[in-house]
Design a protein around this motif. Structure first.
Motif, PDB file in Angstrom:
ATOM      1  N   LEU A   1      27.844  15.485  54.704  1.00  0.00           N
ATOM      2  CA  LEU A   1      27.370  15.662  53.329  1.00  0.00           C
ATOM      3  C   LEU A   1      26.596  16.961  53.155  1.00  0.00           C
ATOM      4  O   LEU A   1      26.614  17.562  52.096  1.00  0.00           O
ATOM      5  N   TYR A   2      25.923  17.394  54.207  1.00  0.00           N
ATOM      6  CA  TYR A   2      25.162  18.642  54.151  1.00  0.00           C
ATOM      7  C   TYR A   2      26.053  19.874  54.290  1.00  0.00           C
ATOM      8  O   TYR A   2      25.664  20.965  53.917  1.00  0.00           O
ATOM      9  N   LEU A   3      27.246  19.688  54.870  1.00  0.00           N
ATOM     10  CA  LEU A   3      28.091  20.826  55.237  1.00  0.00           C
ATOM     11  C   LEU A   3      29.353  20.991  54.399  1.00  0.00           C
ATOM     12  O   LEU A   3      30.065  21.978  54.558  1.00  0.00           O
ATOM     13  N   ALA A   4      29.648  20.063  53.515  1.00  0.00           N
ATOM     14  CA  ALA A   4      30.881  20.128  52.726  1.00  0.00           C
ATOM     15  C   ALA A   4      30.978  21.457  51.986  1.00  0.00           C
ATOM     16  O   ALA A   4      30.035  21.877  51.321  1.00  0.00           O
ATOM     17  N   GLY A   5      32.086  22.144  52.146  1.00  0.00           N
ATOM     18  CA  GLY A   5      32.313  23.411  51.462  1.00  0.00           C
ATOM     19  C   GLY A   5      31.782  24.633  52.199  1.00  0.00           C
ATOM     20  O   GLY A   5      31.911  25.757  51.722  1.00  0.00           O
ATOM     21  N   THR A   6      31.186  24.428  53.372  1.00  0.00           N
ATOM     22  CA  THR A   6      30.599  25.533  54.137  1.00  0.00           C
ATOM     23  C   THR A   6      31.682  26.422  54.738  1.00  0.00           C
ATOM     24  O   THR A   6      32.732  25.948  55.162  1.00  0.00           O
ATOM     25  N   ILE A   7      31.411  27.714  54.781  1.00  0.00           N
ATOM     26  CA  ILE A   7      32.289  28.680  55.444  1.00  0.00           C
ATOM     27  C   ILE A   7      31.541  29.226  56.646  1.00  0.00           C
ATOM     28  O   ILE A   7      30.427  29.739  56.516  1.00  0.00           O
ATOM     29  N   LEU A   8      32.149  29.083  57.818  1.00  0.00           N
ATOM     30  CA  LEU A   8      31.574  29.613  59.043  1.00  0.00           C
ATOM     31  C   LEU A   8      32.087  31.031  59.231  1.00  0.00           C
ATOM     32  O   LEU A   8      33.283  31.263  59.280  1.00  0.00           O
ATOM     33  N   GLU A   9      31.143  31.972  59.300  1.00  0.00           N
ATOM     34  CA  GLU A   9      31.506  33.375  59.462  1.00  0.00           C
ATOM     35  C   GLU A   9      30.801  33.926  60.691  1.00  0.00           C
ATOM     36  O   GLU A   9      29.894  33.295  61.236  1.00  0.00           O
ATOM     37  N   PHE A  10      31.210  35.121  61.107  1.00  0.00           N
ATOM     38  CA  PHE A  10      30.550  35.788  62.223  1.00  0.00           C
ATOM     39  C   PHE A  10      30.211  37.199  61.803  1.00  0.00           C
ATOM     40  O   PHE A  10      31.054  37.931  61.290  1.00  0.00           O
ATOM     41  N   SER A  11      28.955  37.574  62.028  1.00  0.00           N
ATOM     42  CA  SER A  11      28.486  38.910  61.687  1.00  0.00           C
ATOM     43  C   SER A  11      28.074  39.599  62.975  1.00  0.00           C
ATOM     44  O   SER A  11      27.108  39.192  63.622  1.00  0.00           O
ATOM     45  N   GLY A  12      28.806  40.628  63.369  1.00  0.00           N
ATOM     46  CA  GLY A  12      28.509  41.346  64.607  1.00  0.00           C
ATOM     47  C   GLY A  12      27.908  42.704  64.319  1.00  0.00           C
ATOM     48  O   GLY A  12      27.440  42.982  63.224  1.00  0.00           O
ATOM     49  N   GLY A  13      27.886  43.550  65.321  1.00  0.00           N
ATOM     50  CA  GLY A  13      27.364  44.909  65.156  1.00  0.00           C
ATOM     51  C   GLY A  13      25.870  44.971  65.387  1.00  0.00           C
ATOM     52  O   GLY A  13      25.232  44.006  65.795  1.00  0.00           O
ATOM     53  N   LEU A  14      25.297  46.123  65.095  1.00  0.00           N
ATOM     54  CA  LEU A  14      23.874  46.340  65.354  1.00  0.00           C
ATOM     55  C   LEU A  14      22.961  45.413  64.556  1.00  0.00           C
ATOM     56  O   LEU A  14      21.937  44.952  65.050  1.00  0.00           O
ATOM     57  N   ASN A  15      23.291  45.153  63.317  1.00  0.00           N
ATOM     58  CA  ASN A  15      22.461  44.293  62.481  1.00  0.00           C
ATOM     59  C   ASN A  15      23.028  42.891  62.336  1.00  0.00           C
ATOM     60  O   ASN A  15      22.578  42.127  61.489  1.00  0.00           O
ATOM     61  N   GLY A  16      24.031  42.562  63.141  1.00  0.00           N
ATOM     62  CA  GLY A  16      24.688  41.262  63.036  1.00  0.00           C
ATOM     63  C   GLY A  16      23.780  40.125  63.455  1.00  0.00           C
ATOM     64  O   GLY A  16      22.887  40.282  64.270  1.00  0.00           O
TER      65      GLY A  16
END
Length: 109
Positions: free
Chosen positions: A72-87
């Motif tokens: 119920l807390y996660l419905a519709g969530t998109i898991l992304e990954f942010s890399g690099g120096l400020n990731g």
């Protein structure tokens, strides 16, 4: 449903392989637990087994297991990954969160 971006998919496959898991047969377990500066925090790990209370989603060739109490807390969530120096690493873009902390690792509803 929980979605997985292309960048997160690539990182998940690499990390699963490094940890002895197979993205074709094993699960990415996503959950919510109490804690963090906003009240709830995300939990992300790999698992070879499906629990009896798990909801299973497949997106972008990644199989995700979520316990029913966390769904119920996660419905519709998109898991992304942010890399690099400020990731920040893995990032949860959760439409249900009304407030998040600065690091993005915790939220409230």
């Amino acid at each position: 449903m929980i979605k997985v971006s292309d960048t997160a998919k690539k990182k998940i496959i690499d990390l699963m392989k490094d940890d002895g898991f197979d993205a074709a047969t094993d699960y990415v377990r996503v959950g919510v637990k109490s804690g963090g500066c906003s009240g709830l925090s995300y939990d992300l790990k790999f698992d070879k087994n499906k629990g009896e209370d798990d909801k299973i989603f497949i997106d972008n060739d990644i199989t995700i297991a979520v316990e029913k109490k966390s769904f119920l807390y996660l419905a519709g969530t998109i898991l992304e990954f942010s890399g690099g120096l400020n990731g920040k690493g893995f990032v949860f873009n959760n439409p249900n969160a009304t407030r998040t902390c600065g690091c993005g690792e915790s939220f409230s509803l």
